[in-house]
Motif scaffolding. Sequence first.
Motif, PDB file in Angstrom:
ATOM      1  N   MET B  44     -12.522  50.103 -35.579  1.00 19.31           N
ATOM      2  CA  MET B  44     -13.037  49.721 -36.892  1.00 19.31           C
ATOM      3  C   MET B  44     -14.463  50.242 -37.065  1.00 19.31           C
ATOM      4  O   MET B  44     -14.808  50.826 -38.099  1.00 19.31           O
ATOM      5  CB  MET B  44     -12.999  48.197 -37.020  1.00 19.31           C
ATOM      6  CG  MET B  44     -13.304  47.699 -38.402  1.00 19.31           C
ATOM      7  SD  MET B  44     -12.662  46.015 -38.717  1.00 19.31           S
ATOM      8  CE  MET B  44     -13.547  45.037 -37.553  1.00 19.31           C
ATOM      9  N   HIS B  47     -14.765  53.950 -37.912  1.00 17.82           N
ATOM     10  CA  HIS B  47     -14.457  54.322 -39.302  1.00 17.82           C
ATOM     11  C   HIS B  47     -15.487  53.748 -40.278  1.00 17.82           C
ATOM     12  O   HIS B  47     -15.808  54.398 -41.284  1.00 17.82           O
ATOM     13  CB  HIS B  47     -13.027  53.898 -39.645  1.00 17.82           C
ATOM     14  CG  HIS B  47     -12.013  54.710 -38.903  1.00 17.82           C
ATOM     15  ND1 HIS B  47     -11.573  55.933 -39.341  1.00 17.82           N
ATOM     16  CD2 HIS B  47     -11.406  54.495 -37.705  1.00 17.82           C
ATOM     17  CE1 HIS B  47     -10.720  56.434 -38.464  1.00 17.82           C
ATOM     18  NE2 HIS B  47     -10.600  55.578 -37.460  1.00 17.82           N
ATOM     19  N   VAL B  73      -9.795  50.715 -41.861  1.00 15.50           N
ATOM     20  CA  VAL B  73     -10.685  49.564 -41.645  1.00 15.50           C
ATOM     21  C   VAL B  73     -10.032  48.288 -42.175  1.00 15.50           C
ATOM     22  O   VAL B  73     -10.084  47.232 -41.536  1.00 15.50           O
ATOM     23  CB  VAL B  73     -12.059  49.790 -42.314  1.00 15.50           C
ATOM     24  CG1 VAL B  73     -12.923  48.537 -42.211  1.00 15.50           C
ATOM     25  CG2 VAL B  73     -12.782  50.976 -41.678  1.00 15.50           C
ATOM     26  N   GLN B  74      -9.387  48.413 -43.307  1.00 14.12           N
ATOM     27  CA  GLN B  74      -8.737  47.242 -43.912  1.00 14.12           C
ATOM     28  C   GLN B  74      -7.627  46.702 -42.997  1.00 14.12           C
ATOM     29  O   GLN B  74      -7.529  45.502 -42.772  1.00 14.12           O
ATOM     30  CB  GLN B  74      -8.176  47.644 -45.283  1.00 14.12           C
ATOM     31  CG  GLN B  74      -7.988  46.486 -46.249  1.00 14.12           C
ATOM     32  CD  GLN B  74      -6.618  45.858 -46.097  1.00 14.12           C
ATOM     33  OE1 GLN B  74      -5.656  46.531 -45.764  1.00 14.12           O
ATOM     34  NE2 GLN B  74      -6.531  44.565 -46.338  1.00 14.12           N
ATOM     35  N   LEU B  76      -7.410  47.119 -39.756  1.00 13.03           N
ATOM     36  CA  LEU B  76      -7.999  46.603 -38.522  1.00 13.03           C
ATOM     37  C   LEU B  76      -8.773  45.309 -38.726  1.00 13.03           C
ATOM     38  O   LEU B  76      -8.867  44.486 -37.809  1.00 13.03           O
ATOM     39  CB  LEU B  76      -8.918  47.665 -37.898  1.00 13.03           C
ATOM     40  CG  LEU B  76      -8.163  48.836 -37.282  1.00 13.03           C
ATOM     41  CD1 LEU B  76      -9.075  50.033 -37.080  1.00 13.03           C
ATOM     42  CD2 LEU B  76      -7.542  48.433 -35.945  1.00 13.03           C
ATOM     43  N   SER B  77      -9.327  45.114 -39.913  1.00 19.62           N
ATOM     44  CA  SER B  77     -10.192  43.950 -40.152  1.00 19.62           C
ATOM     45  C   SER B  77      -9.464  42.633 -39.916  1.00 19.62           C
ATOM     46  O   SER B  77     -10.073  41.619 -39.578  1.00 19.62           O
ATOM     47  CB  SER B  77     -10.747  43.986 -41.579  1.00 19.62           C
ATOM     48  OG  SER B  77      -9.713  43.753 -42.528  1.00 19.62           O
ATOM     49  N   VAL B 118     -14.371  43.846 -46.564  1.00 22.23           N
ATOM     50  CA  VAL B 118     -13.606  45.058 -46.253  1.00 22.23           C
ATOM     51  C   VAL B 118     -12.514  45.296 -47.311  1.00 22.23           C
ATOM     52  O   VAL B 118     -12.251  46.435 -47.691  1.00 22.23           O
ATOM     53  CB  VAL B 118     -13.009  44.975 -44.829  1.00 22.23           C
ATOM     54  CG1 VAL B 118     -11.943  46.037 -44.622  1.00 22.23           C
ATOM     55  CG2 VAL B 118     -14.115  45.114 -43.788  1.00 22.23           C
TER      56      VAL B 118
END
Lengths: 158, 158
Positions: B44, B47, B73-74, B76-77, B118
């Motif tokens: 994360m 990126h 990122v979204q 993984l968040s 995010v």
Amino acid sequence: MPCSRLLPLLAALSATLLMSAPASAQFQKPEDAIKYRQGAFTVMAAHVGRLGAMAQGKAPFDAKAAAEHADIVQTLSRLPATAFVEGSDKGAPNRAKPEIWKEAPKFKAANDRMVDAVAKLDAAAKTGSLDALKAAMGAVGQSCKACHDDFRAEKYSQ
Amino acid sequence: MPCSRLLPLLAALSATLLMSAPASAQFQKPEDAIKYRQGAFTVMAAHVGRLGAMAQGKAPFDAKAAAEHADIVQTLSRLPATAFVEGSDKGAPNRAKPEIWKEAPKFKAANDRMVDAVAKLDAAAKTGSLDALKAAMGAVGQSCKACHDDFRAEKYSQ
């Protein structure tokens, strides 16, 4: 040399540039690339493991959870290939064999097979069918094992 | 005790079970949870860093790449929160402060702020506007820093 003989060379060169230039620019140090790909594999393996448990009847089949796991795996499957940059065989303990760079086209093909198998897994999981999941997991498992056999060392490098 | 007074207790209990039971069941050892969340954060951060470079003008703005980074990122968040399971303060070197478990509601709120920021970043990146990206990155950066300040130790535990 006629132009027609140069074309394959140009194509190969372009492919190499496409694969390596943007990727290597994304990591400041070899260590960063190593930790990135290891992180992606760790998270991916956790979710593949949860799907495997469902496929093998070791965990109850939950279609919604399976679709979520497969979606995460699909996103992650595309990441490690960007981080096997030249020079990232050293910098942090890792299990990358030299063949990754010595036999780059073979490694790329092995990676592509994993990405393809995972895309099919994602599609299978979205159907909500346990049988479809089981079938797709077989190919994913084979693609993992094949690449580990050829390109992952038994022990960490440092 | 009338039933109406039991409802909030039941709701709180259900929320706790929903948060902890499936998560802890997903990791066989504390070490697995630690490596999973560290892996998710590592990928994360890479990126987010690339988006930050674009937002700060340190890298050329590429709307397509930005949307792809934000999408990763979204995904993984949402993952690390599942891996701060009870007992995973030890098992592998890590920087989790005891407050993560001692002040669980505060940690959850900090995590939720990151997930929200995010999600807005992802929406902003999809617009293709650099200004929208810049604005959204500010909130993401703040949510990272706030959580690190309160819940991440300076040094690794082992």
